[in-house]
Design a protein around this motif. Sequence first.
Motif, short mmCIF file in Angstrom:
data_model
loop_
_atom_site.label_atom_id
_atom_site.label_comp_id
_atom_site.label_asym_id
_atom_site.label_seq_id
_atom_site.Cartn_x
_atom_site.Cartn_y
_atom_site.Cartn_z
N MET A 1 8.87 150.93 -16.77
CA MET A 1 10.09 150.93 -17.57
C MET A 1 9.81 151.19 -19.05
SD MET A 1 12.62 150.42 -15.50
CE MET A 1 11.68 151.35 -14.28
N ARG A 2 8.58 151.03 -19.48
CA ARG A 2 8.25 151.14 -20.90
C ARG A 2 8.63 152.53 -21.43
NH1 ARG A 2 5.61 147.95 -24.10
NH2 ARG A 2 4.79 146.69 -22.37
N GLY A 3 9.28 152.54 -22.60
CA GLY A 3 9.64 153.79 -23.25
C GLY A 3 10.95 154.40 -22.81
N ARG A 4 11.58 153.84 -21.78
CA ARG A 4 12.83 154.42 -21.27
C ARG A 4 14.05 153.83 -21.97
NH1 ARG A 4 13.17 154.69 -14.84
NH2 ARG A 4 14.86 156.07 -15.47
N THR A 5 15.14 154.58 -21.99
CA THR A 5 16.44 154.07 -22.41
C THR A 5 17.38 154.25 -21.23
OG1 THR A 5 16.08 154.69 -24.71
CG2 THR A 5 18.36 154.28 -24.03
N LEU A 6 17.95 153.17 -20.75
CA LEU A 6 18.75 153.22 -19.52
C LEU A 6 20.23 153.28 -19.86
CD1 LEU A 6 16.74 150.59 -17.43
CD2 LEU A 6 16.37 153.07 -17.61
N ASP A 7 20.76 154.49 -19.98
CA ASP A 7 22.18 154.72 -20.22
C ASP A 7 22.92 154.86 -18.89
OD1 ASP A 7 21.96 154.83 -23.04
OD2 ASP A 7 21.34 156.93 -22.95
N ASN A 8 24.19 154.43 -18.86
CA ASN A 8 25.04 154.61 -17.67
C ASN A 8 24.33 154.13 -16.41
OD1 ASN A 8 27.22 156.05 -19.10
ND2 ASN A 8 25.69 157.67 -19.32
N ALA A 9 23.67 152.99 -16.53
CA ALA A 9 22.84 152.50 -15.42
C ALA A 9 23.11 151.03 -15.13
CB ALA A 9 21.37 152.70 -15.75
N PHE A 10 22.90 150.67 -13.88
CA PHE A 10 22.88 149.26 -13.47
C PHE A 10 21.43 148.94 -13.17
CE2 PHE A 10 25.73 145.87 -11.63
CZ PHE A 10 24.73 144.94 -11.43
N ALA A 11 20.82 148.12 -14.01
CA ALA A 11 19.40 147.80 -13.86
C ALA A 11 19.21 146.36 -13.42
CB ALA A 11 18.66 148.05 -15.17
N ILE A 12 18.34 146.17 -12.44
CA ILE A 12 18.04 144.83 -11.94
C ILE A 12 16.54 144.58 -12.07
CG2 ILE A 12 18.03 143.28 -9.93
CD1 ILE A 12 20.39 144.91 -8.83
N LEU A 13 16.19 143.52 -12.77
CA LEU A 13 14.80 143.05 -12.80
C LEU A 13 14.71 141.85 -11.87
CD1 LEU A 13 11.90 142.78 -13.74
CD2 LEU A 13 12.73 141.61 -15.80
N ASP A 14 14.03 142.02 -10.77
CA ASP A 14 13.88 140.96 -9.77
C ASP A 14 12.54 140.26 -9.97
OD1 ASP A 14 14.79 139.54 -7.51
OD2 ASP A 14 13.55 140.76 -6.18
N GLU A 15 12.45 138.99 -9.53
CA GLU A 15 11.23 138.20 -9.69
C GLU A 15 10.79 138.14 -11.15
OE1 GLU A 15 9.66 136.47 -7.35
OE2 GLU A 15 10.87 137.12 -5.66
N ALA A 16 11.77 137.95 -12.04
CA ALA A 16 11.48 137.99 -13.49
C ALA A 16 10.59 136.85 -13.94
CB ALA A 16 12.79 137.98 -14.27
N GLN A 17 10.42 135.82 -13.13
CA GLN A 17 9.52 134.73 -13.53
C GLN A 17 8.08 135.23 -13.63
OE1 GLN A 17 10.82 134.93 -10.48
NE2 GLN A 17 9.20 134.63 -8.98
N ASN A 18 7.80 136.37 -13.01
CA ASN A 18 6.46 136.94 -13.05
C ASN A 18 6.30 138.03 -14.12
OD1 ASN A 18 5.32 135.31 -11.07
ND2 ASN A 18 6.09 136.61 -9.43
N ALA A 19 7.28 138.13 -15.00
CA ALA A 19 7.16 139.01 -16.16
C ALA A 19 6.64 138.18 -17.34
CB ALA A 19 8.50 139.64 -16.50
N THR A 20 5.70 138.72 -18.06
CA THR A 20 5.22 138.02 -19.25
C THR A 20 6.28 138.08 -20.34
OG1 THR A 20 4.22 139.99 -20.22
CG2 THR A 20 2.85 138.69 -18.71
N GLN A 21 6.09 137.34 -21.40
CA GLN A 21 7.07 137.33 -22.48
C GLN A 21 7.25 138.73 -23.08
OE1 GLN A 21 5.77 134.24 -25.18
NE2 GLN A 21 6.21 132.60 -23.72
N SER A 22 6.17 139.45 -23.28
CA SER A 22 6.28 140.79 -23.85
C SER A 22 6.90 141.77 -22.86
CB SER A 22 4.90 141.30 -24.30
OG SER A 22 4.01 141.37 -23.21
N GLN A 23 6.59 141.62 -21.58
CA GLN A 23 7.18 142.51 -20.57
C GLN A 23 8.69 142.30 -20.47
OE1 GLN A 23 4.85 141.39 -17.13
NE2 GLN A 23 3.71 143.33 -17.17
N LEU A 24 9.13 141.04 -20.49
CA LEU A 24 10.55 140.77 -20.36
C LEU A 24 11.32 141.29 -21.57
CD1 LEU A 24 12.68 139.73 -18.55
CD2 LEU A 24 12.29 137.42 -19.35
N LYS A 25 10.76 141.09 -22.75
CA LYS A 25 11.39 141.63 -23.95
C LYS A 25 11.48 143.15 -23.86
CE LYS A 25 10.93 142.01 -28.97
NZ LYS A 25 10.07 141.73 -30.16
N MET A 26 10.41 143.78 -23.39
CA MET A 26 10.41 145.23 -23.22
C MET A 26 11.53 145.67 -22.31
SD MET A 26 9.51 147.64 -20.68
CE MET A 26 8.23 146.91 -19.66
N PHE A 27 11.70 144.99 -21.16
CA PHE A 27 12.75 145.38 -20.22
C PHE A 27 14.14 145.20 -20.82
CE2 PHE A 27 15.87 144.17 -16.98
CZ PHE A 27 15.88 145.33 -16.22
#
Length: 321
Positions: free
Chosen positions: A221-247
Amino acid sequence: MNEKIIQLESIEPLDLYGINDQNLELIKKYVPKLKIIARGDTIKAIGTEHDIDCFIEKLEIFVGNIHKNGALTIKDITSIMEIESEIISNNEETSYDKNILLYGRNGNIIKARTTNQQKMVDSFNDNDMIFAIGPAGSGKTYTAVALAVRALKNKEVKKIILTRPAVEAGENLGFLPGDLKDKLDPYLQPLYDALNDMIPATKLKTYMEEGIIQIAPLAFMRGRTLDNAFAILDEAQNATQSQLKMFLTRMGKNAKFVITGDLTQIDLPRNQQSGLKQATQILKNIKGIEIIELDEKDIVRHDIVVKIVEAYKNNTTPLVS
């Protein structure tokens, strides 16, 4: 005048339209104030908002009838269109349920089945970002995917983005066989399972080939801009603090984000902190973001799963590693 595009996702158009469009022509006679244009699996309804909403309600009943009985007859159409109440017959099982999100494969009715799942559905209308946090089996991912599929079906978004952190749950990713896709697909399988329940196989394959539905690890997902989209991050407890902020900062124009996770099942190495708990604390007072907590009462798997979750929750004995 309003215009609405309706996509027939789970039935063959012929089953609704009838031979030589005889069913469709009869339906049109019952809605003379609407202009109905049907091409393939797409129906365009043009008219007032009220008339379109009423037509869509009846259309959903037709689809349910086809799933249940395998066909739609002239008699069915007459009975459904002429009844003013929501009850089609004396059989309560055939009554129209306004809480239905969509009809899945094989006529499976998909809707919120618990109070907190319904909170997720209701929150969707008022918020662009939802955090759904709860135990395994509480339906948070399934409900999120259903909302995404409905939004795509209703042309509210142009694509669905589904992602998960590729974090090993006690197993080593590197030792899995195959190329990168083969190694990562097992982590993403629950998302495939939910989609397979809701979209016919051929249609799902087309969506994925055309990039309308995309499933990828969180790192992609890094570097993307999600326009006109429905985005789901599943199992977010396994994202680090920097990863979650990035998403979270991938959110573009006309986008909806749902972040799901279970804070009791963190698989990150001990030297890495989960970003989910931090994010909910930092973002809890921002307008447009809602945090919904699900619990054991929302578990819709086998009854014993509820007991397992409760037993672990109440356990006071330290686990031996």
